[in-house]
Design an enzyme around this catalytic site. Structure first.
Site, mmCIF file in Angstrom:
data_model
loop_
_atom_site.group_PDB
_atom_site.id
_atom_site.type_symbol
_atom_site.label_atom_id
_atom_site.label_comp_id
_atom_site.label_asym_id
_atom_site.label_seq_id
_atom_site.Cartn_x
_atom_site.Cartn_y
_atom_site.Cartn_z
ATOM 1 N N SER A 174 0.827 -1.209 0.000
ATOM 2 C CA SER A 174 0.000 0.000 0.000
ATOM 3 C C SER A 174 0.863 1.261 0.000
ATOM 4 O O SER A 174 2.038 1.248 0.400
ATOM 5 C CB SER A 174 -0.914 0.012 1.224
HETATM 6 N N1 SAM Z 1 -0.846 -4.806 4.094
HETATM 7 C C1 SAM Z 1 -0.050 -5.143 2.949
HETATM 8 C C2 SAM Z 1 1.352 -4.636 3.017
HETATM 9 O O1 SAM Z 1 1.722 -4.001 4.020
HETATM 10 O O2 SAM Z 1 2.089 -4.917 2.081
HETATM 11 C C3 SAM Z 1 -0.686 -4.693 1.654
HETATM 12 C C4 SAM Z 1 -1.887 -5.451 1.359
HETATM 13 S S1 SAM Z 1 -2.426 -5.559 -0.297
HETATM 14 C C5 SAM Z 1 -3.014 -3.953 -0.589
HETATM 15 C C6 SAM Z 1 -3.886 -6.534 0.050
HETATM 16 C C7 SAM Z 1 -3.576 -7.954 0.425
HETATM 17 O O3 SAM Z 1 -4.777 -8.581 0.853
HETATM 18 C C8 SAM Z 1 -3.066 -8.770 -0.738
HETATM 19 O O4 SAM Z 1 -1.849 -9.353 -0.424
HETATM 20 C C9 SAM Z 1 -4.155 -9.821 -0.942
HETATM 21 O O5 SAM Z 1 -3.685 -11.062 -1.397
HETATM 22 C C10 SAM Z 1 -4.723 -9.920 0.456
HETATM 23 N N2 SAM Z 1 -6.067 -10.493 0.529
HETATM 24 C C11 SAM Z 1 -7.125 -10.314 -0.299
HETATM 25 N N3 SAM Z 1 -8.187 -11.024 0.122
HETATM 26 C C12 SAM Z 1 -7.783 -11.667 1.257
HETATM 27 C C13 SAM Z 1 -8.433 -12.541 2.169
HETATM 28 N N4 SAM Z 1 -9.699 -12.933 2.028
HETATM 29 N N5 SAM Z 1 -7.706 -13.003 3.226
HETATM 30 C C14 SAM Z 1 -6.430 -12.643 3.396
HETATM 31 N N6 SAM Z 1 -5.769 -11.822 2.565
HETATM 32 C C15 SAM Z 1 -6.437 -11.323 1.514
#
Ligand code: SAM
Length: 213
Positions: free
Chosen positions: A62
Site C-alpha cells: 500500500s
Molecule cells: N498490508 C499489505 C502490506 O503491508 O504490504 C498490503 C496489502 S495488499 C493492498 C492486500 C492484500 O490482501 C493482498 O496481499 C491480498 O492477497 C490480500 N487479501 C485479499 N483477500 C484476502 C483474504 N480474504 N484473506 C487474506 N488476505 C487477503
C-alpha cells in the site's frame, strides 16, 4: 541504507506530515522500516515515493500515506492485540509491531504468506503469520483490540465485528473494486459507530465474505 534512500525517506516523512500524519510514533516507525526490502530491485528507485507498488501474486504494497493514515485512525497502544487482514509484503504488520502491538496477520496467497513469514522469522519479529481467508477473520486468536483490513471489501463482514473486543476499533475500505470509502468502526457495549474517513483504492478482499474470485 545508502545516502540516496536516506534523503528520499526524509522527504517521504515530511510529505506524510504535510498530508496530516501527526502521530510521531508512526512517523518514527516508518523512518525505521527499509521499504525497499519489500520490493523487487527494479522498484527500488521508487521505494520512498508515496505510491502503492506491485509485489508478487498481482498484489500491492500500500501507499505509505494509506498505511500511516489507517494506523493513525486505529489509535493503537502498547500491548494491543491487532489483526491485519491482507499481509501482502508484511510492511504494515511490521509497522504495527514497531508500535509495540501483538500482531496477527493473515494472507490468502501462499507465496506472499511464505515470503512474509520467512522475513519475520529471519528478522526475529514476533508476528503471528497465517494463511487463509481473512474475510472470516482469525477466530482461534480472537478477540482483537484492533482490526485493520488492507483490501477492498464489498461490505463490513459480520464475522469481523464479532471478533472485535469491547472498546475495539476497526478500519476497513468498503465499496466496489474501483473505489472504496474508508470506515472507522468503534465497538462500545456491543454497539457500533461508523465514521467515514475518505476515499481510497485497494485491491479486492477475495473470500467468503469478500468478493468472489
Ligand atoms: N498490508 C499489505 C502490506 O503491508 O504490504 C498490503 C496489502 S495488499 C493492498 C492486500 C492484500 O490482501 C493482498 O496481499 C491480498 O492477497 C490480500 N487479501 C485479499 N483477500 C484476502 C483474504 N480474504 N484473506 C487474506 N488476505 C487477503
Amino acid at each position: 541504507m545508502n545516502q540516496n534512500f536516506t534523503l528520499k525517506k526524509s522527504k517521504l516523512i515530511s510529505d506524510l506530515e504535510n498530508k496530516g500524519i501527526n502521530n510521531q510514533d508512526i512517523l518514527k516507525a516508518i523512518q525505521k522500516i527499509p521499504r525497499e526490502l519489500f520490493l523487487s530491485k527494479s522498484f527500488w528507485n521508487k521505494a520512498y515515493d508515496d505510491n502503492a507498488l506491485p509485489i508478487d501474486c498481482g498484489q500491492t504494497i500500500s501507499q505509505p500515506f494509506t498505511v500511516a493514515y489507517m494506523t493513525q485512525l486505529l489509535e493503537v497502544e502498547k500491548g494491543m492485540r491487532v489483526l491485519e487482514i491482507g499481509t501482502g509484503s508484511g510492511y504494515q504488520a511490521i509497522l504495527l509491531h514497531l508500535l509495540k502491538c501483538n500482531v496477527y496477520t493473515i494472507e490468502r496467497h501462499k507465496p506472499l504468506y511464505e515470503k512474509a513469514k520467512l522475513f519475520f522469522e529471519h528478522n526475529k519479529l514476533p508476528i503471528s503469520c497465517h494463511l487463509g481467508d481473512g474475510s472470516k477473520g482469525l477466530l482461534n486468536h480472537a478477540p482483537y483490540n484492533r482490526i485493520i483490513v488492507t483490501a477492498a471489501s464489498p461490505d463490513i463482514p459480520e464475522e469481523l465485528l464479532k471478533q472485535l473486543e469491547d472498546n475495539g476499533k476497526m478500519v476497513i475500505p468498503v465499496g466496489d473494486t474501483t473505489s472504496q470509502t474508508m470506515y472507522l468502526i468503534t465497538k462500545k457495549d456491543n454497539n457500533f459507530t461508523y465514521e467515514e474517513k475518505g476515499k481510497f483504492k485497494f485491491v479486492p478482499l477475495v473470500g467468503e465474505f469478500g468478493f468472489s474470485e
